[in-house]
Design a protein around this motif. Structure first.
Motif, PDB file in Angstrom:
ATOM      1  N   LEU A 129       0.763  -1.084  -0.165  1.00 42.56           N
ATOM      2  CA  LEU A 129       0.133  -0.090   0.102  1.00 42.56           C
ATOM      3  C   LEU A 129       0.835   1.209   0.040  1.00 42.56           C
ATOM      4  O   LEU A 129       0.597   2.076  -0.767  1.00 42.56           O
ATOM      5  N   LEU A 133       0.227   3.871  -2.806  1.00 42.59           N
ATOM      6  CA  LEU A 133      -0.275   5.106  -2.630  1.00 42.59           C
ATOM      7  C   LEU A 133       0.619   6.204  -2.200  1.00 42.59           C
ATOM      8  O   LEU A 133       0.297   7.538  -2.534  1.00 42.59           O
ATOM      9  N   ALA A 137      -0.715  10.771  -0.957  1.00 42.66           N
ATOM     10  CA  ALA A 137      -1.865  10.510  -1.714  1.00 42.66           C
ATOM     11  C   ALA A 137      -2.942  11.378  -1.120  1.00 42.66           C
ATOM     12  O   ALA A 137      -3.094  11.905   0.042  1.00 42.66           O
ATOM     13  N   ALA A 141      -9.525   5.929  -2.078  1.00 47.80           N
ATOM     14  CA  ALA A 141      -9.021   4.822  -2.757  1.00 47.80           C
ATOM     15  C   ALA A 141      -9.598   3.691  -2.372  1.00 47.80           C
ATOM     16  O   ALA A 141      -9.682   3.537  -1.062  1.00 47.80           O
ATOM     17  N   VAL A 143      -8.521  -0.436  -2.912  1.00 44.42           N
ATOM     18  CA  VAL A 143      -7.512  -1.256  -3.536  1.00 44.42           C
ATOM     19  C   VAL A 143      -7.676  -2.584  -3.062  1.00 44.42           C
ATOM     20  O   VAL A 143      -8.249  -2.971  -1.960  1.00 44.42           O
ATOM     21  N   ALA A 155      -9.002   3.488   1.726  1.00 42.32           N
ATOM     22  CA  ALA A 155      -8.039   4.511   1.985  1.00 42.32           C
ATOM     23  C   ALA A 155      -8.390   5.962   1.839  1.00 42.32           C
ATOM     24  O   ALA A 155      -9.314   6.207   0.915  1.00 42.32           O
ATOM     25  N   ALA A 158      -3.257   9.177   2.506  1.00 46.59           N
ATOM     26  CA  ALA A 158      -2.346   8.179   2.752  1.00 46.59           C
ATOM     27  C   ALA A 158      -2.739   7.607   4.270  1.00 46.59           C
ATOM     28  O   ALA A 158      -1.690   7.133   5.007  1.00 46.59           O
ATOM     29  N   THR A 259      -7.857   0.216  -7.625  1.00 44.75           N
ATOM     30  CA  THR A 259      -6.409  -0.109  -7.689  1.00 44.75           C
ATOM     31  C   THR A 259      -6.134  -1.521  -7.431  1.00 44.75           C
ATOM     32  O   THR A 259      -6.568  -2.121  -6.462  1.00 44.75           O
TER      33      THR A 259
END
Length: 304
Positions: A129, A133, A137, A141, A143, A155, A158, A259
């Protein structure tokens, strides 16, 4: 010729990967073995690491950054966890030094979700991660990190807010080897039968409550209508991955692309599964992600 700056190690349960890295992040040497935590626990973690350091010619004073199961309770030195919501910067700050060594060896902690309704842990994926990221970041997000125990991580910038683990890979292994479905897949070749896989993904994604029945249909359908062992294998895989996507996307698909952090066959299968349910993804190689994360950690800790 570039000079080594540090050594990066991804130490899993059953696998070991080491890279000799220069200041630019370029790989100068590499080692891979099956001496993961289980084997290293018997052979001795220091001895396993030193054998690979010697093989790549790592100088005695070169620092080593480690992620993964070497930091588990049953590993080399317990590195503990950072609790969610977990800023990725905290992972770097809480790296644990291995005592009694001639060189500086740091092990990165994992992340824990201390929620009685959804307790969960990760170890190793937090470094991926970090590589995906970064520290700067922005925005939300989602992932997806496939594997023996797949992780779905939400997330904000960050910071890891929440995550969920799905035993997809382990269930596939057990179901295809230890249940009646082992007869269905006996003799399967390496060919990927996309139509069988996609059909199974769709059915499981749309009716996850029927999971146990869908799995049994792999065998009954083969007995009644025929079908190859490879097709049966893809149906099992598609069913389990479809279930995972149903759980991971239970709150609805995000506006931005998910992602996907995966490599090899897993990357191919999950990309196909996401395409099947019409959810966009951007893909990043799992090994690239962990190396980037380890490099960021080394740069933060030692300014290399």
């Amino acid at each position: 010729m570039s000079q080594p700056a540090y050594v990066a190690v991804d130490w899993g349960t059953s696998s070991f990967r080491l890279w000799l890295v220069d200041r630019s992040g370029d790989i100068l040497g590499e080692r891979r073995s099956q001496e993961g935590m289980i084997a290293a626990g018997k052979l001795g973690f220091p001895a396993v690491l030193q054998s690979h350091l010697d093989a790549v010619g790592a100088a005695n004073g070169l620092p080593v950054i480690v992620c993964g199961m070497a930091g588990a309770r049953q590993g080399w030195v317990e590195a503990g966890y950072v609790d969610t919501p977990a800023p990725l910067a905290s992972i770097l700050k809480q790296a644990v030094a291995v005592p009694g060594q001639d060189r500086d060896i740091r092990i990165l902690p994992g992340i824990a979700q201390r929620d009685p309704r959804a307790p969960d842990v990760m170890r190793g994926e937090e470094t991926q991660l970090l590589g995906v990221l970064g520290m700067d970041a922005a925005g939300d997000a989602l992932v997806c990190m496939p594997g023996t125990h797949s992780k779905w991580v939400k997330a904000n910038g960050a910071t890891v807010e929440r995550f969920a683990t799905f035993m997809t890979g382990e269930l596939f292994d057990v179901i295809s080897r230890e249940t009646i479905l082992s007869h269905a897949v006996a003799g399967a070749d390496e060919e990927t039968e996309c139509e069988a896989f996609q059909s199974a993904v769709t059915r499981a994604f749309e009716t996850p409550a029927n999971a146990a029945n869908l799995l049994l249909q792999v065998r009954s359908g083969q007995l009644l209508y025929g079908g190859t062992p490879s097709s049966a294998r893809e149906k099992i895989s598609g069913t389990l991955i479809g279930l995972e996507l149903a759980g991971g996307l239970a709150g609805g698909a995000p506006r931005a692309a998910i992602t996907l952090v995966a490599s090899g066959r897993l990357q191919t299968l999950y990309q196909l599964a996401f395409d099947t349910v019409a959810v966009p993804v951007r893909s990043i190689g799992a090994e690239d992600a962990v190396r980037r994360g380890l490099s960021m950690a080394a740069q933060s800790i030692w300014n290399v």
